[in-house]
Design a protein around this motif. Structure first.
Motif, PDB file in Angstrom:
ATOM      1  N   SER A 287      -0.658   9.027  -0.402  1.00 24.09           N
ATOM      2  CA  SER A 287      -1.666   8.025  -0.771  1.00 24.09           C
ATOM      3  C   SER A 287      -2.428   7.511   0.441  1.00 24.09           C
ATOM      4  O   SER A 287      -3.568   7.056   0.319  1.00 24.09           O
ATOM      5  N   TRP A 288      -1.826   7.607   1.622  1.00 29.71           N
ATOM      6  CA  TRP A 288      -2.482   7.081   2.839  1.00 29.71           C
ATOM      7  C   TRP A 288      -3.625   7.968   3.300  1.00 29.71           C
ATOM      8  O   TRP A 288      -4.382   7.592   4.199  1.00 29.71           O
ATOM      9  N   LEU A 289      -3.771   9.135   2.676  1.00 27.63           N
ATOM     10  CA  LEU A 289      -4.908  10.007   2.971  1.00 27.63           C
ATOM     11  C   LEU A 289      -6.153   9.594   2.186  1.00 27.63           C
ATOM     12  O   LEU A 289      -7.248  10.080   2.461  1.00 27.63           O
ATOM     13  N   LYS A 290      -5.991   8.693   1.220  1.00 24.68           N
ATOM     14  CA  LYS A 290      -7.093   8.323   0.328  1.00 24.68           C
ATOM     15  C   LYS A 290      -7.775   7.051   0.831  1.00 24.68           C
ATOM     16  O   LYS A 290      -7.123   6.020   0.967  1.00 24.68           O
ATOM     17  N   PRO A 291      -9.085   7.124   1.115  1.00 23.28           N
ATOM     18  CA  PRO A 291      -9.800   5.951   1.622  1.00 23.28           C
ATOM     19  C   PRO A 291      -9.681   4.727   0.717  1.00 23.28           C
ATOM     20  O   PRO A 291      -9.651   3.586   1.199  1.00 23.28           O
ATOM     21  N   GLU A 292      -9.577   4.960  -0.602  1.00 23.13           N
ATOM     22  CA  GLU A 292      -9.551   3.829  -1.536  1.00 23.13           C
ATOM     23  C   GLU A 292      -8.290   2.967  -1.397  1.00 23.13           C
ATOM     24  O   GLU A 292      -8.259   1.826  -1.877  1.00 23.13           O
ATOM     25  N   THR A 293      -7.246   3.486  -0.744  1.00 22.04           N
ATOM     26  CA  THR A 293      -6.044   2.663  -0.542  1.00 22.04           C
ATOM     27  C   THR A 293      -6.277   1.597   0.523  1.00 22.04           C
ATOM     28  O   THR A 293      -5.481   0.667   0.646  1.00 22.04           O
ATOM     29  N   GLY A 294      -7.366   1.742   1.317  1.00 24.66           N
ATOM     30  CA  GLY A 294      -7.686   0.728   2.322  1.00 24.66           C
ATOM     31  C   GLY A 294      -6.745   0.717   3.507  1.00 24.66           C
ATOM     32  O   GLY A 294      -6.700  -0.262   4.258  1.00 24.66           O
ATOM     33  N   VAL A 295      -5.996   1.785   3.701  1.00 25.85           N
ATOM     34  CA  VAL A 295      -5.018   1.796   4.801  1.00 25.85           C
ATOM     35  C   VAL A 295      -5.733   1.908   6.142  1.00 25.85           C
ATOM     36  O   VAL A 295      -6.662   2.698   6.311  1.00 25.85           O
ATOM     37  N   ILE A 296      -5.328   1.056   7.061  1.00 26.09           N
ATOM     38  CA  ILE A 296      -5.741   1.198   8.460  1.00 26.09           C
ATOM     39  C   ILE A 296      -4.515   1.610   9.267  1.00 26.09           C
ATOM     40  O   ILE A 296      -4.514   2.631   9.917  1.00 26.09           O
ATOM     41  N   LYS A 297      -3.457   0.834   9.179  1.00 31.92           N
ATOM     42  CA  LYS A 297      -2.201   1.225   9.834  1.00 31.92           C
ATOM     43  C   LYS A 297      -1.050   0.948   8.864  1.00 31.92           C
ATOM     44  O   LYS A 297      -0.836  -0.189   8.451  1.00 31.92           O
ATOM     45  N   ALA A 298      -0.308   2.003   8.525  1.00 30.73           N
ATOM     46  CA  ALA A 298       0.923   1.858   7.760  1.00 30.73           C
ATOM     47  C   ALA A 298       2.080   1.795   8.735  1.00 30.73           C
ATOM     48  O   ALA A 298       2.142   2.584   9.688  1.00 30.73           O
ATOM     49  N   MET A 299       2.980   0.856   8.519  1.00 29.27           N
ATOM     50  CA  MET A 299       4.127   0.651   9.396  1.00 29.27           C
ATOM     51  C   MET A 299       5.410   0.874   8.621  1.00 29.27           C
ATOM     52  O   MET A 299       5.654   0.222   7.591  1.00 29.27           O
ATOM     53  N   VAL A 300       6.228   1.814   9.092  1.00 32.62           N
ATOM     54  CA  VAL A 300       7.513   2.130   8.475  1.00 32.62           C
ATOM     55  C   VAL A 300       8.597   1.290   9.145  1.00 32.62           C
ATOM     56  O   VAL A 300       8.676   1.215  10.375  1.00 32.62           O
ATOM     57  N   GLU A 301       9.435   0.662   8.330  1.00 35.38           N
ATOM     58  CA  GLU A 301      10.483  -0.226   8.844  1.00 35.38           C
ATOM     59  C   GLU A 301      11.863   0.367   8.585  1.00 35.38           C
ATOM     60  O   GLU A 301      12.150   0.848   7.500  1.00 35.38           O
ATOM     61  N   LEU A 302      12.691   0.347   9.620  1.00 33.72           N
ATOM     62  CA  LEU A 302      14.103   0.705   9.495  1.00 33.72           C
ATOM     63  C   LEU A 302      14.933  -0.521   9.867  1.00 33.72           C
ATOM     64  O   LEU A 302      14.518  -1.317  10.706  1.00 33.72           O
ATOM     65  N   GLY A 303      16.123  -0.626   9.264  1.00 37.05           N
ATOM     66  CA  GLY A 303      16.921  -1.829   9.413  1.00 37.05           C
ATOM     67  C   GLY A 303      17.287  -2.220  10.768  1.00 37.05           C
ATOM     68  O   GLY A 303      17.360  -1.885  11.761  1.00 37.05           O
TER      69      GLY A 303
END
Length: 337
Positions: free
Chosen positions: A321-337
């Protein structure tokens, strides 16, 4: 330990892996944050040069130091890494340019990266956390790429700097062009991203290349001079080829974005400008240091780039989904515990 592997373009798979063994000259890290980069997205698409599959992605990392022989590092402290592992012996390394080492191994590109719970890295690649948060530490590397591009361009106070591409790398370029004293012009075809530039980065001049007359707008903004620095951060062949016309006479054009094909331009038009074309690859320790100092001085606030947060075990389902402009993603951040 759990790890996420890009098996082939378009296919991610969680696997169980062994916790890596630490050898001499290496350090073991517990991964806490992974920033998703254009390189990761292009690798997933199958459009990233210098790439082989299967591969564990992830090179924008924040971690806890666990063990190793890195002088001055203690278990439990926050760290990030310079994810470009170099040989130290080739002409580039001997010339102070380890960022373009002839046998460079970029974490998450040429060798498996940080999309897993534990990672072993060369101890020389470590950077102390300097009191920055895990989110900030995971954003140091993309900002360093921007800082390096600006340094390559030699931006001077008062120059008009056209930055094409308002993704995370482009935003970093804009930030460090501003810090260098340049007048930034942002160009993109995504109005949402241009709005972000205006509102969050206070960029005074924005151009939507899809709807505006770009040449006319550039002439208006620069009083017919045109920009003396043009920096591409799109990795789009069309955008790269098209931008040669935007250069002022005597301008420098820096390619930070990367794509797979041959670029082309009019030699007479390029020649009459006595223009300079250069690439900007990765970044050096000097750039990382500048970024971290700029963060500490609050000259940049990259936390505003984070538009999406996700737990590590949900990444596989959301990645496409982060490849789609309509999601509005600029930076996705993955969190680990």
């Amino acid at each position: 330990m759990k790890q996420l592997v890009c098996i082939t373009p378009g296919q991610l798979e969680y696997q169980e892996g062994q916790q890596p063994e630490v050898k001499e000259g290496q350090s073991l890290l517990k991964i806490k944050r992974i920033g998703i980069c254009g390189t990761d997205l292009h690798a997933y698409e199958g459009t990233q040069p210098f790439f082989n599959y299967p591969r564990i992605l992830g090179h924008e990392l924040a971690a806890e130091y666990v063990a190793g022989d890195a002088p001055g590092f203690k278990a439990g402290e926050s760290v990030t890494i310079i994810p470009y592992f170099n040989c130290g012996k080739c002409i580039a390394c001997r010339s102070g340019k380890p960022n373009c080492c002839t046998s460079i191994q970029v974490c998450g590109v040429h060798v498996d990266g940080g999309m897993r719970e534990y990672l072993v890295v060369p101890s020389y690649s470590l950077l102390h956390g300097e009191g920055l948060s895990f989110d900030e530490l995971a954003l140091v590397e993309p900002l360093a790429i921007g800082a390096h591009g600006v340094r390559r361009a030699g931006v001077q106070p008062g120059e008009y700097v056209l930055v094409i591409g308002a993704g995370p790398i482009g935003l970093g370029i804009m930030e460090f062009a501003r810090i260098a004293g340049g007048h930034v012009i942002a160009m993109d075809i995504n109005e949402q991203r241009l709005q972000f530039c205006r509102e969050k980065l206070q960029v005074a001049h924005t151009i939507n290349a899809a709807t505006d007359n770009a040449m006319q707008r550039l002439q208006e903004i620069t009083n017919n001079d045109m920009p003396t620095v043009v920096i591409d951060a799109t990795g789009s062949l069309k955008a790269i080829n098209n931008a040669f016309q935007y250069m002022a006479h005597g301008a420098r054009y820096v390619l930070v974005g990367l794509q797979k094909n041959e670029i082309s331009f009019s030699h007479p038009e390029f020649h009459k400008r006595e223009a300079t074309l250069m690439s900007s690859r990765n970044a050096t320790r000097e750039d990382f240091d500048l970024v971290m100092q700029s963060m500490k001085k609050k000259l940049v606030n990259p936390a505003t780039y984070i538009t999406h947060r996700i737990a590590f075990d949900k990444v596989k389902d959301e990645f496409a989904s982060w490849l789609k402009p309509e999601t509005g993603v600029i930076k996705a951040m993955v969190e680990l515990g």
